[in-house]
Each structure stands twice: as structure tokens, then as C-alpha cells.
Write a protein that holds these residues in place. Structure first.
Motif, PDB file in Angstrom:
ATOM      1  N   PHE A  66       0.835  -1.219   0.000  1.00 31.47           N
ATOM      2  CA  PHE A  66       0.000   0.000   0.000  1.00 31.47           C
ATOM      3  C   PHE A  66       0.858   1.252   0.000  1.00 31.47           C
ATOM      4  CE2 PHE A  66      -3.634  -2.470   2.172  1.00 31.47           C
ATOM      5  CZ  PHE A  66      -4.223  -2.741   0.951  1.00 31.47           C
ATOM      6  N   ASN A  67       1.924   1.209   0.813  1.00 30.57           N
ATOM      7  CA  ASN A  67       2.802   2.378   0.875  1.00 30.57           C
ATOM      8  C   ASN A  67       3.454   2.659  -0.485  1.00 30.57           C
ATOM      9  OD1 ASN A  67       2.269   2.861   3.550  1.00 30.57           O
ATOM     10  ND2 ASN A  67       4.023   1.717   4.311  1.00 30.57           N
ATOM     11  N   ALA A  68       3.910   1.522  -1.074  1.00 28.97           N
ATOM     12  CA  ALA A  68       4.550   1.675  -2.391  1.00 28.97           C
ATOM     13  C   ALA A  68       3.572   2.248  -3.383  1.00 28.97           C
ATOM     14  CB  ALA A  68       5.078   0.325  -2.869  1.00 28.97           C
ATOM     15  N   ARG A  69       2.322   1.703  -3.267  1.00 29.63           N
ATOM     16  CA  ARG A  69       1.313   2.185  -4.203  1.00 29.63           C
ATOM     17  C   ARG A  69       0.995   3.646  -3.941  1.00 29.63           C
ATOM     18  NH1 ARG A  69      -4.422   1.845  -4.318  1.00 29.63           N
ATOM     19  NH2 ARG A  69      -5.223   1.733  -6.473  1.00 29.63           N
ATOM     20  N   THR A  70       0.896   3.922  -2.595  1.00 30.82           N
ATOM     21  CA  THR A  70       0.621   5.316  -2.240  1.00 30.82           C
ATOM     22  C   THR A  70       1.743   6.230  -2.739  1.00 30.82           C
ATOM     23  OG1 THR A  70      -0.537   4.585  -0.256  1.00 30.82           O
ATOM     24  CG2 THR A  70       0.203   6.879  -0.303  1.00 30.82           C
ATOM     25  N   GLU A  71       2.950   5.689  -2.509  1.00 28.49           N
ATOM     26  CA  GLU A  71       4.106   6.507  -2.945  1.00 28.49           C
ATOM     27  C   GLU A  71       4.099   6.708  -4.462  1.00 28.49           C
ATOM     28  OE1 GLU A  71       8.966   6.437  -2.461  1.00 28.49           O
ATOM     29  OE2 GLU A  71       7.731   4.917  -1.435  1.00 28.49           O
ATOM     30  N   ARG A  72       3.771   5.591  -5.143  1.00 29.65           N
ATOM     31  CA  ARG A  72       3.763   5.675  -6.610  1.00 29.65           C
ATOM     32  C   ARG A  72       2.696   6.671  -7.091  1.00 29.65           C
ATOM     33  NH1 ARG A  72       2.064   0.854  -7.805  1.00 29.65           N
ATOM     34  NH2 ARG A  72       0.089   1.489  -8.720  1.00 29.65           N
ATOM     35  N   ILE A  73       1.527   6.491  -6.402  1.00 22.37           N
ATOM     36  CA  ILE A  73       0.438   7.405  -6.790  1.00 22.37           C
ATOM     37  C   ILE A  73       0.818   8.853  -6.483  1.00 22.37           C
ATOM     38  CG2 ILE A  73      -1.920   8.087  -6.196  1.00 22.37           C
ATOM     39  CD1 ILE A  73      -2.486   5.044  -5.849  1.00 22.37           C
ATOM     40  N   GLN A  74       1.491   9.006  -5.316  1.00 24.82           N
ATOM     41  CA  GLN A  74       1.920  10.354  -4.948  1.00 24.82           C
ATOM     42  C   GLN A  74       2.889  10.918  -5.974  1.00 24.82           C
ATOM     43  OE1 GLN A  74       0.626  12.081  -2.298  1.00 24.82           O
ATOM     44  NE2 GLN A  74       1.655  13.773  -3.372  1.00 24.82           N
ATOM     45  N   LYS A  75       3.804   9.980  -6.348  1.00 23.77           N
ATOM     46  CA  LYS A  75       4.781  10.410  -7.358  1.00 23.77           C
ATOM     47  C   LYS A  75       4.083  10.794  -8.645  1.00 23.77           C
ATOM     48  CE  LYS A  75       8.950   7.994  -5.924  1.00 23.77           C
ATOM     49  NZ  LYS A  75       9.817   6.829  -6.179  1.00 23.77           N
TER      50      LYS A  75
END
Lengths: 193, 175
Positions: A66-75
Motif C-alpha cells: 500500500f505504501n509503495a502504491r501510495t508513494e507511486r500514486i503520490q509520485k
């Protein structure tokens, strides 16, 4: 069959379910809606273990995911925002360039107009000057021609006069006149000191 | 021709004429011939044309002067023309005349008139010129129709002009 089913089945074998008969000898089963107690216990334990295992091992992975996804989405959001900002900047630049082009166009048009007016004015001035020069030259040529004709006329008159003088004087000098001229000369030179 | 060569020819002619004892006569004839030579293009061309053989040019001189001038004058002119110096004949003769006059302490007075002067007129004119210039003169009269009338006298650098020609020229200038 899911994991809970497997555990329940296993529990059932392990628990060696007891068959209950009613008074008529019919097998009495428990509630169709509720499982057997051991099954509940074992199923509950298994569920707890599963949940714990899931919490222990699955949750970090999921959280990481989720964090990675969140980070990716954030990016992606950041990139989109950056792109948006860049697009806005570019749009601003384009708008500015468009404004500059308009200003440049206006300037060029004004310059061209001024230049055209200058050329026209210069042409008019030159034309006026040339006309004046032509007039002056023509007047000078007319004057020169007049003078030339006058000079030629005077030269011709002079030539004819000279010829006439020669003719008249030569024709009028008879011997007596010649002698008189000579005597006069002798007298004049003799009188001079 | 250089002045030295002209002077040389003049001296030679002078000495020959003096040796012959006909200096005055020869000098006078040569002077008149020189003036005729100057005024006649045909004569000048004939005596200076290198295409004409020298003998023929000399024959022309003898035809012109034979019987009209002394033999000495004819021979001297013929000699100059034969030697190819016809072009310098007037200069040579003028030098000879000047030398002859100088030998007699005289100044050459060239007098141009439209008609010939009598001896009396020449004598009176010479006396008048002596009176005007203060110099003893050797009068040389040239009959020049271009003068039209009157007299032009030249003594050295002094010109006394009483010619009709000059008056007409002045009148033309004014015109």
C-alpha cells in the motif's frame, strides 16, 4: 475449500464427533445454523492463528505494497502536478510569446508603414528636385543655345566685317595712298626720339 | 640644325662673299631670297623635299636666281640647298646679314612694305630709324603684300609698326 473449511474438517476428525440419537433413535444433529462447539473452538483458534499469521506476515507486505502504491500514486500526482505546472508555464510562455509576436507584428507593421511613408516622401522630394533640376538644366541649355547662337552670329558678323574691311581697305589703297602712308611713317619715325 | 652649325654656315658664306668682294650685294640678295623663301610654301617645299634629288633642287635654285642675282649668291644658296640644309636657309642668311652688318658696326633694320620703296625713301627711312633708335642701321627692305599698306620696321627687338595690316587686325579684334 478454503482454509477454514480444511481446519474445520480436520477438527472434526480430531474431535471424534459424537453421534447423538433422540428417543426414537434418530440421529439428532445440532443446529444447522451453528457449528459444533469443538468446531467453533478449533475453527476459532485456526482463525486466530490465520489472522495472526496474516497480521504478522501478510500485513507488512500489504502495508508495504500500500505504501509503495501510495508513494507511486503520490509520485504520479507530483509528476502530474509538475507537468501541470510545466504546462502552465509553457502556456504562459506561449501566451507571452503570442503577446510578443503581436507586439513584434505591430512594431514591424508600424516600421514598415513609417518606412513606406518615408520612401514616398523621399520619392516626392526627389521628384520635385529632379523636376527643378530638369527645369534649371533646360533653362540653362536654352540660355546656352541662345548664347551660342549669339556668339556664332557675332563671329559670323565679325568674319564678314573683317572680310569687308580687308576688301574695302585693300581696294581703296591706290599708289598715292601707299606713298602717303610710307611718307607719314617716315615722318613719324623721324620725328620720334 | 644647331645654332653652332647655322653659325658655321653663316660664317662660311660670309667669308666667301667677302673674299669675292661682293659682300654687300650678296648679303642684300640673300636677304631678299630668304624673305621670298619664307613667304612661299611652294619654294620652301621644293627646296626641302628630301625625295627630290639634291641636283634637281640646286637646278631649281639656279633657275630662280640665274640672271637675277650674282653668281656668288646663286652658288651659295645652291650649296646650302645641295647640302640638305634648305630648311635652315633663312636662319643662315639672317646670321650672315647680322654678321655683315656687325662687321660694319651696323644694326639690321628689316623694313616691310606693301610696295617697293624708292632709293630716296629708303635713305630717308634709314635716317629716320637712326634718329628714332640711335643706332646706325643696315636697311633691308622686304616687299610684303600682307602688310597691305604702310611700313613695319624691325630693329633688333624694337618693332615700329605703321602697317595697315596691324590697324585692320586691331579693328578686327574690336569687332
Amino acid at each position: 475449500m478454503n482454509v477454514l473449511g480444511i481446519i474445520a474438517t480436520t477438527g472434526r476428525f480430531v474431535g471424534a464427533e459424537e453421534v447423538v440419537l433422540d428417543s426414537e433413535g434418530n440421529v439428532v444433529t445440532h443446529s444447522p445454523w451453528l457449528p459444533e462447539t469443538p468446531e467453533i473452538i478449533w475453527g476459532g483458534l485456526a482463525s486466530l492463528i490465520i489472522f495472526y499469521a496474516l497480521y504478522k506476515f501478510g500485513w507488512p507486505q500489504m502495508k508495504k505494497s500500500f505504501n509503495a502504491r501510495t508513494e507511486r500514486i503520490q509520485k504520479e500526482l507530483d509528476a502530474a502536478a509538475a507537468d501541470k505546472a510545466a504546462a502552465a508555464t509553457e502556456a504562459q510562455g506561449i501566451r507571452q510569446a503570442k503577446g510578443d509576436i503581436e507586439a513584434e507584428r505591430g512594431r514591424i507593421m508600424a516600421e514598415a508603414k513609417a518606412q513606406a511613408e518615408s520612401i514616398l516622401a523621399e520619392g516626392r522630394t526627389r521628384l520635385v528636385t529632379e523636376v527643378a533640376e530638369l527645369e534649371a538644366r533646360s533653362a540653362a541649355e536654352i540660355e546656352a543655345s541662345r548664347g551660342r547662337v549669339g556668339d556664332e552670329l557675332r563671329a559670323e558678323i565679325s568674319r564678314l566685317s573683317s572680310a569687308a574691311v580687308d576688301h574695302v581697305v585693300s581696294g581703296s589703297l591706290d599708289d598715292a595712298t601707299q606713298q602717303e602712308l610710307i611718307e607719314n611713317f617716315i615722318a613719324r619715325v623721324g620725328a620720334a626720339q | 640644325m644647331s645654332d653652332n652649325r647655322i653659325e658655321g654656315y653663316a660664317r662660311a658664306l660670309f667669308e666667301i662673299a667677302r673674299a669675292e668682294g661682293t659682300l654687300d650685294e650678296v648679303e642684300d640678295e640673300l636677304f631678299r631670297f630668304a624673305r621670298s623663301y619664307e613667304s612661299s610654301d611652294a619654294l620652301r617645299n621644293a627646296l626641302t623635299d628630301e625625295q627630290i634629288p639634291a641636283a634637281k633642287r640646286q637646278a631649281i635654285v639656279e633657275d630662280l636666281l640665274g640672271g637675277k642675282a650674282t653668281g656668288t649668291t646663286t652658288q651659295l644658296v645652291s650649296m646650302v640647298v645641295g647640302s640638305g640644309r634648305g630648311r635652315d636657309l633663312p636662319a643662315i642668311i639672317d646670321k650672315l646679314v647680322a654678321r655683315a652688318s656687325s662687321a660694319k658696326n651696323l644694326e639690321v633694320a628689316e623694313v616691310r612694305t606693301a610696295v617697293p620703296l624708292t632709293s630716296d625713301q629708303q635713305a630717308r627711312l634709314a635716317a629716320a630709324i637712326v634718329n628714332a633708335t640711335g643706332k646706325q642701321v643696315n636697311l633691308k627692305v622686304v616687299v610684303d603684300p600682307s602688310v597691305i599698306g604702310g611700313v613695319v620696321a624691325t630693329v633688333g627687338d624694337t618693332v615700329i609698326d605703321g602697317s595697315v595690316r596691324t590697324r585692320i587686325d586691331q579693328l578686327k579684334s574690336r569687332l
